[in-house]
Write an enzyme that holds these catalytic residues in place. Structure first.
Site, PDB file in Angstrom:
ATOM      1  N   ASN A  44       0.871  -1.038   0.185  1.00 37.41           N
ATOM      2  CA  ASN A  44      -0.470   0.190  -0.195  1.00 37.41           C
ATOM      3  C   ASN A  44       1.058   1.092   0.139  1.00 37.41           C
ATOM      4  OD1 ASN A  44      -0.785  -1.545   2.402  1.00 37.41           O
ATOM      5  ND2 ASN A  44      -0.792   0.669   4.014  1.00 37.41           N
ATOM      6  N   ASP A  45       1.020   2.190   1.140  1.00 40.18           N
ATOM      7  CA  ASP A  45       0.848   3.728   0.498  1.00 40.18           C
ATOM      8  C   ASP A  45       2.703   3.511   0.535  1.00 40.18           C
ATOM      9  OD1 ASP A  45      -0.812   3.481   1.925  1.00 40.18           O
ATOM     10  OD2 ASP A  45       0.094   4.542   4.014  1.00 40.18           O
ATOM     11  N   GLN A  61       4.553   0.422   2.213  1.00 39.03           N
ATOM     12  CA  GLN A  61       4.005  -0.673   2.897  1.00 39.03           C
ATOM     13  C   GLN A  61       3.915  -1.548   2.364  1.00 39.03           C
ATOM     14  OE1 GLN A  61       1.955   0.781   6.815  1.00 39.03           O
ATOM     15  NE2 GLN A  61       4.139   0.952   6.292  1.00 39.03           N
ATOM     16  N   TRP A  69      -3.451  -6.827   3.488  1.00 34.45           N
ATOM     17  CA  TRP A  69      -2.863  -6.014   3.463  1.00 34.45           C
ATOM     18  C   TRP A  69      -2.712  -6.647   4.915  1.00 34.45           C
ATOM     19  CZ3 TRP A  69      -2.748  -5.221   8.987  1.00 34.45           C
ATOM     20  CH2 TRP A  69      -2.232  -3.918   9.140  1.00 34.45           C
ATOM     21  N   PHE A 101       4.484   1.296  10.688  1.00 33.59           N
ATOM     22  CA  PHE A 101       3.031   1.961   9.754  1.00 33.59           C
ATOM     23  C   PHE A 101       3.523   2.714   8.997  1.00 33.59           C
ATOM     24  CE2 PHE A 101      -1.552   1.075  11.583  1.00 33.59           C
ATOM     25  CZ  PHE A 101      -1.102  -0.574  10.864  1.00 33.59           C
ATOM     26  N   SER A 102       2.960   3.758   8.103  1.00 39.19           N
ATOM     27  CA  SER A 102       3.618   4.766   6.683  1.00 39.19           C
ATOM     28  C   SER A 102       4.691   5.693   7.508  1.00 39.19           C
ATOM     29  CB  SER A 102       2.375   5.283   6.264  1.00 39.19           C
ATOM     30  OG  SER A 102       1.818   4.385   5.282  1.00 39.19           O
ATOM     31  N   ASP A 177       1.823   7.910  10.761  1.00 40.66           N
ATOM     32  CA  ASP A 177       2.192   8.475   9.386  1.00 40.66           C
ATOM     33  C   ASP A 177       2.992   9.946   9.753  1.00 40.66           C
ATOM     34  OD1 ASP A 177       0.598   6.764   8.795  1.00 40.66           O
ATOM     35  OD2 ASP A 177      -0.945   7.450   7.880  1.00 40.66           O
ATOM     36  N   GLU A 228      -4.909  11.082   7.382  1.00 37.69           N
ATOM     37  CA  GLU A 228      -4.104  10.005   7.105  1.00 37.69           C
ATOM     38  C   GLU A 228      -2.901  10.361   6.139  1.00 37.69           C
ATOM     39  OE1 GLU A 228      -5.199   5.136   7.525  1.00 37.69           O
ATOM     40  OE2 GLU A 228      -5.763   5.967   5.452  1.00 37.69           O
TER      41      GLU A 228
END
Ligand code: FRU
Length: 521
Positions: A44-45, A61, A69, A101-102, A177, A228
């Site tokens: 993801n991100d 991610q 995920w 996480f991000s 984030d 986010e």
């Protein structure tokens, strides 16, 4: 005993299916050919974007053990030109403090952190730890910020021994984030953090100790979901040359066409507070991209001043259906890298996105499309040399006929599927219609409506710059003042292209189609 043997056999069967699934050919159905994708498994991100010594770093991610995920890692790739990517080993693994996480990364040029070695500036990544045990126990402080550093051009990363660098004492679960930048005006580091329904700014002299500065946005912009992946950065306004700040905030759900999307604010930043411009002082959100599939995008740090661009990349998906899109081996791509420009138009500030100029190196043959002065109905513009499903289009049109209702490009295949993207003259909206563009049975939220985007400019000229890559379409209309990024899953690749004008006529001023090289060997 027999049962045990059967169980072992089943286990072997499952493992071998999984290991087959690990093989990537980069030719799988729907695999983009000139967009970044992970070789296998879930992404993801985009995270930790920075430029250092000739390399653009892209972290993301990543869940290396599955196609949906899962426990988050940071995958890693580098590129010399933003086009061709070299995959590197996973940079950050979950540890006893939590999943990774991000977050973001910067070059600590003056070694403010003291983590540099042998006169080399340290590369510093700041990310969110998501602690599962804390979440399961019902705590509200299970997201906090950690730091890792590298002194070998990003090849290996060491977690800071005194992590976390910023614990969560807010009483709010969503605290994540971090996007870090050096603020020249106040000569300090500034971290922008997403905290549920607002952002917080924290400052630091050394990236290790952080002090709360201010909060922004609780009453402003869109609030259909959680905030986010923010990003705060300075830009020079094209028209005035003045420095202004842009704040990107992704939101999920609550996007203009449903689900995840990225809004932005423009304003001033004094090292403590962000003061939005008048047009960003209300609840009316402004969106970076009106398509359904550009989320959690952020910009690169440390782009050399001689280059001077503000470079952006987003995750080309939407949490509404990201985990069930019909791809195997890998899941999710990034958008094309884009260059952002801050414009002052009609007395308001706007972000303009254009695909990076490096993309032109991928162009193969090009084909001028025969110009018909005034065209009506549908004309076949299928290129002879390019494949429709891996192409770039640059169209310049003029609408002078008051009867013209819509004008669009249509891509279709022998399976009776078609995708439409263009302009609705009557409604003054750009649109993307993927409702009949192929497979959307995987999610009720995918293909039910036509997605639209308002226009900023009022001229009769319609400029479409479009990229089609297997399962994605990116539109940069009116020189990138309107963007739409959309996923599509046709059951066979689109191989026919038409230009359609309904109601009345349209004038074709220029039209070119390029075939593009693939980036994977
Ligand atoms: C955005 C996001 C971030 C979070 C990450 C987890 O897509 O939800 O807020 O850090 O994904 O993978």
């Amino acid at each position: 005993m027999a049962l045990r043997i059967i169980f072992v056999l089943m286990l072997i069967a499952v493992t071998s299916v999984n290991s087959t699934a690990q093989q990537s050919t980069y030719r799988e159905p729907y695999r983009p050919q000139f967009h970044f994708t992970p070789p296998t498994q879930w992404m993801n991100d985009p995270n930790g974007l920075f430029y250092y010594e000739g390399e653009y770093h892209l972290f993301y991610q990543y869940y290396p053990d599955g196609n949906t995920w899962g426990p988050m890692h940071w995958g890693h790739a580098v590129s010399k030109d933003l086009m061709y990517w070299q995959h590197l080993p996973v940079a950050l693994y979950p540890d006893s403090l939590g999943y990774i996480f991000s977050g973001s990364a910067v070059v600590d040029v003056n070694n403010t952190s003291g983590l540099g070695k042998n006169q080399l500036p340290p590369l510093i990544a700041v990310y969110t730890y998501h602690n599962m045990a804390g979440e399961k126990a019902g705590r509200n402080d299970f997201q906090y910020q950690g730091l890792a550093y590298s002194t070998d051009k990003g090849r290996t990363w060491t977690k800071y021994e005194k992590n976390p660098v910023l614990p969560n004492k807010t009483g709010i679960k969503d605290f994540r984030d971090p996007k870090v930048m050096w603020h020249e005006g106040s000569k300090q580091w500034v971290m922008t953090l997403a905290v549920k329904d607002h952002v917080e700014f924290w400052t630091s002299p050394n990236l290790l100790q952080w002090h709360y500065a201010s909060s922004f946005g609780k009453e402003l912009g869109a609030h259909g979901g959680v905030w986010e992946c923010p990003d705060l950065f300075a830009m020079q306004v094209k028209e005035t040359g003045k420095e202004k700040f842009v704040l990107l905030v992704s939101i999920n759900p609550g996007g203009p066409n449903g689900g995840s999307a990225t809004q932005y604010f423009t304003g001033d930043f004094n090292g403590k507070e962000f003061i939005p411009h008048r047009s960003h002082q209300n609840k009316q959100p402004v969106w970076l991209d009106y398509g359904r599939d550009n989320y959690a995008g952020v910009t690169w740090s440390n782009i050399p001043a001689a280059d001077g661009r503000r470079l952006f990349i987003g995750w080309m998906s939407n949490w509404d259906y990201a985990q069930v899109v019909p791809t195997t081996v890998w899941r999710s791509a990034m958008t094309l890298p884009r260059s952002l420009t801050l414009r002052k138009l009609n007395n308001n500030y706007h972000l303009q996105s254009t695909p990076v100029s490096e993309l032109s190196a991928l162009r193969n043959e090009f084909e001028g499309i025969e110009l018909t002065d005034l065209m009506k109905g549908a004309i076949d513009i299928t290129p002879h040399t390019a494949t429709v499903h891996q192409s770039e289009w640059v169209l310049d049109l003029e609408i002078t006929d008051t009867k013209t209702e819509t004008c669009y490009l249509q891509f279709s295949n022998g399976s009776g599927e078609r995708y439409r993207i263009g302009y609705n003259v009557k409604k003054k909206l750009y649109f993307s219609d993927r409702t009949k563009a192929g497979n959307h049975s995987f999610s009720e939220k995918f293909g039910t409506s036509v997605h639209t985007a308002p226009r900023l400019l009022k001229s009769k000229r319609i400029k479409l710059h479009l990229f089609v890559d297997a399962s994605s379409v990116e539109l940069f209309a009116d020189d990138g003042t309107v963007c739409m990024t959309e996923l599509i899953f046709p059951s066979t690749p689109f191989n026919k292209a038409e230009l359609v004008s309904e109601g009345g006529a349209v004038k074709l001023i220029s039209a070119t189609c390029y075939s593009l090289k693939r980036i994977w060997e």
